[in-house]
Scaffold this motif. Sequence first.
Motif, PDB file in Angstrom:
ATOM      1  N   ILE A 213      -8.862 -51.688   4.023  1.00  0.00           N
ATOM      2  CA  ILE A 213      -7.779 -51.354   4.935  1.00  0.00           C
ATOM      3  C   ILE A 213      -7.638 -50.144   5.206  1.00  0.00           C
ATOM      4  CG2 ILE A 213      -5.230 -51.900   5.269  1.00  0.00           C
ATOM      5  CD1 ILE A 213      -5.185 -54.407   3.775  1.00  0.00           C
ATOM      6  N   LEU A 214      -7.551 -49.817   6.242  1.00  0.00           N
ATOM      7  CA  LEU A 214      -7.303 -48.137   6.759  1.00  0.00           C
ATOM      8  C   LEU A 214      -6.115 -48.175   7.625  1.00  0.00           C
ATOM      9  CD1 LEU A 214     -10.767 -47.063   7.650  1.00  0.00           C
ATOM     10  CD2 LEU A 214      -9.398 -46.221   5.835  1.00  0.00           C
ATOM     11  N   LYS A 215      -5.191 -47.381   7.283  1.00  0.00           N
ATOM     12  CA  LYS A 215      -3.835 -47.189   7.745  1.00  0.00           C
ATOM     13  C   LYS A 215      -3.768 -45.801   8.529  1.00  0.00           C
ATOM     14  CE  LYS A 215      -1.447 -50.393   4.661  1.00  0.00           C
ATOM     15  NZ  LYS A 215      -0.059 -50.501   3.772  1.00  0.00           N
ATOM     16  N   ASP A 216      -4.506 -44.848   8.048  1.00  0.00           N
ATOM     17  CA  ASP A 216      -4.327 -43.500   8.584  1.00  0.00           C
ATOM     18  C   ASP A 216      -5.366 -43.373   9.567  1.00  0.00           C
ATOM     19  OD1 ASP A 216      -5.523 -40.407   8.196  1.00  0.00           O
ATOM     20  OD2 ASP A 216      -3.587 -40.491   7.716  1.00  0.00           O
ATOM     21  N   SER A 217      -4.646 -42.753  10.780  1.00  0.00           N
ATOM     22  CA  SER A 217      -5.220 -42.830  12.071  1.00  0.00           C
ATOM     23  C   SER A 217      -6.601 -41.710  12.019  1.00  0.00           C
ATOM     24  CB  SER A 217      -4.425 -42.016  12.976  1.00  0.00           C
ATOM     25  OG  SER A 217      -3.658 -43.294  13.573  1.00  0.00           O
ATOM     26  N   ASP A 218      -6.479 -40.714  11.120  1.00  0.00           N
ATOM     27  CA  ASP A 218      -7.469 -39.690  10.909  1.00  0.00           C
ATOM     28  C   ASP A 218      -8.562 -40.172  10.360  1.00  0.00           C
ATOM     29  OD1 ASP A 218      -8.621 -36.991  11.158  1.00  0.00           O
ATOM     30  OD2 ASP A 218      -8.169 -37.144   8.924  1.00  0.00           O
ATOM     31  N   LYS A 219      -8.468 -41.183   9.303  1.00  0.00           N
ATOM     32  CA  LYS A 219      -9.552 -41.770   8.524  1.00  0.00           C
ATOM     33  C   LYS A 219     -10.182 -42.800   9.647  1.00  0.00           C
ATOM     34  CE  LYS A 219      -7.871 -40.985   3.676  1.00  0.00           C
ATOM     35  NZ  LYS A 219      -7.628 -41.752   2.515  1.00  0.00           N
ATOM     36  N   ALA A 220      -9.286 -43.412  10.306  1.00  0.00           N
ATOM     37  CA  ALA A 220     -10.059 -44.535  11.182  1.00  0.00           C
ATOM     38  C   ALA A 220     -10.846 -43.907  12.241  1.00  0.00           C
ATOM     39  CB  ALA A 220      -8.866 -44.993  12.080  1.00  0.00           C
ATOM     40  N   ASN A 221     -10.740 -42.421  12.584  1.00  0.00           N
ATOM     41  CA  ASN A 221     -11.404 -41.947  13.560  1.00  0.00           C
ATOM     42  C   ASN A 221     -12.862 -41.355  12.609  1.00  0.00           C
ATOM     43  OD1 ASN A 221      -9.762 -42.144  15.772  1.00  0.00           O
ATOM     44  ND2 ASN A 221      -8.681 -40.271  15.278  1.00  0.00           N
ATOM     45  N   LYS A 222     -12.422 -41.026  11.374  1.00  0.00           N
ATOM     46  CA  LYS A 222     -13.754 -40.873  10.784  1.00  0.00           C
ATOM     47  C   LYS A 222     -14.791 -41.917  10.548  1.00  0.00           C
ATOM     48  CE  LYS A 222     -11.537 -36.614   8.514  1.00  0.00           C
ATOM     49  NZ  LYS A 222     -11.198 -36.217   7.231  1.00  0.00           N
ATOM     50  N   PHE A 223     -14.006 -43.188  10.026  1.00  0.00           N
ATOM     51  CA  PHE A 223     -14.654 -44.294   9.859  1.00  0.00           C
ATOM     52  C   PHE A 223     -15.596 -44.603  11.378  1.00  0.00           C
ATOM     53  CE2 PHE A 223     -15.135 -48.923   9.024  1.00  0.00           C
ATOM     54  CZ  PHE A 223     -15.666 -48.687   7.756  1.00  0.00           C
ATOM     55  N   SER A 224     -14.869 -44.464  12.262  1.00  0.00           N
ATOM     56  CA  SER A 224     -15.540 -44.753  13.653  1.00  0.00           C
ATOM     57  C   SER A 224     -16.751 -43.948  13.919  1.00  0.00           C
ATOM     58  CB  SER A 224     -14.710 -44.836  14.919  1.00  0.00           C
ATOM     59  OG  SER A 224     -15.180 -45.081  16.126  1.00  0.00           O
ATOM     60  N   ALA A 225     -16.438 -42.761  13.657  1.00  0.00           N
ATOM     61  CA  ALA A 225     -17.550 -41.516  13.788  1.00  0.00           C
ATOM     62  C   ALA A 225     -18.764 -41.916  13.022  1.00  0.00           C
ATOM     63  CB  ALA A 225     -17.027 -40.212  13.394  1.00  0.00           C
ATOM     64  N   ILE A 226     -18.746 -42.364  11.731  1.00  0.00           N
ATOM     65  CA  ILE A 226     -19.841 -42.973  11.024  1.00  0.00           C
ATOM     66  C   ILE A 226     -20.787 -43.580  11.767  1.00  0.00           C
ATOM     67  CG2 ILE A 226     -20.616 -43.784   8.807  1.00  0.00           C
ATOM     68  CD1 ILE A 226     -18.053 -42.936   7.627  1.00  0.00           C
ATOM     69  N   PHE A 227     -20.232 -44.778  12.595  1.00  0.00           N
ATOM     70  CA  PHE A 227     -21.084 -45.644  13.044  1.00  0.00           C
ATOM     71  C   PHE A 227     -21.502 -45.291  14.523  1.00  0.00           C
ATOM     72  CE2 PHE A 227     -18.367 -48.137  10.050  1.00  0.00           C
ATOM     73  CZ  PHE A 227     -19.437 -48.797   9.402  1.00  0.00           C
ATOM     74  N   GLN A 228     -20.745 -44.228  15.139  1.00  0.00           N
ATOM     75  CA  GLN A 228     -21.036 -43.475  16.286  1.00  0.00           C
ATOM     76  C   GLN A 228     -22.356 -42.900  15.977  1.00  0.00           C
ATOM     77  OE1 GLN A 228     -18.365 -40.811  17.751  1.00  0.00           O
ATOM     78  NE2 GLN A 228     -19.485 -40.117  19.483  1.00  0.00           N
ATOM     79  N   HIS A 229     -22.514 -41.924  15.117  1.00  0.00           N
ATOM     80  CA  HIS A 229     -23.731 -41.382  14.713  1.00  0.00           C
ATOM     81  C   HIS A 229     -24.767 -42.252  14.101  1.00  0.00           C
ATOM     82  CE1 HIS A 229     -21.650 -37.545  15.206  1.00  0.00           C
ATOM     83  NE2 HIS A 229     -20.752 -37.730  14.341  1.00  0.00           N
ATOM     84  N   LEU A 230     -24.752 -43.310  13.485  1.00  0.00           N
ATOM     85  CA  LEU A 230     -25.529 -43.983  12.832  1.00  0.00           C
ATOM     86  C   LEU A 230     -26.323 -44.979  13.986  1.00  0.00           C
ATOM     87  CD1 LEU A 230     -24.085 -45.597   9.470  1.00  0.00           C
ATOM     88  CD2 LEU A 230     -25.846 -43.544   9.737  1.00  0.00           C
TER      89      LEU A 230
END
Length: 212
Positions: free
Chosen positions: A4-21
Amino acid sequence: MKLILKDSDKANKFSAIFQHLKQIVQAIVLYFDTNGLYIQGMDSTQVCLFECNLHHSWFDEYVFDEAADEGRICINTGIIHKVISAVGENQVIEISHTYNADVLNIKFASQTQYNEENKFNKHFQISLICLDTERLDIPNCETLVDLSIDTTTFSKLITQLLIFSEQLTLTFTDESIQFETSGVEGGLKSNIDLEDNNIQKKEDKKDNKNET
């Protein structure tokens, strides 16, 4: 398995990982254990090897049972990036998977509705895929130079270097690092002063360690 991720900043970072991959590979293997989430893969040309390690403490909640959960699932990088990117502002992300299931569950909910049953704003199911890959054992090795540079600055520099060629030459000296590209239409050189960046030679790191 559930994270579970509740922090918006961490959610954006998590999305960025798959954006680059998704720029490197079409599919990846996600490894889960009690320590957290680990991702490893290689591009189709077998030139670029990547790995990503997210410790369980990085998530707001992380649940993994070695006896009941699968430690390896495979998924399309483009699909998971599209789904994660759909999360709304201040929404909770919950990702879960049950043993032997052929789908990965991803839920989005507002902070106030998260604990209310059947109140999720969105509920995605992503089909898992089969990948015949083995987890590589990457040995630790000491490097002669460590370079740390702001990603935005590095991205802008690479974009400008690509104007002339896709081949980049790096030259390391005691004072600077030179980035250079050249092509039929011209070329570009850029020098980075070592004093302006977090760059240390292997000998320097040993000296610093001895001093402390």
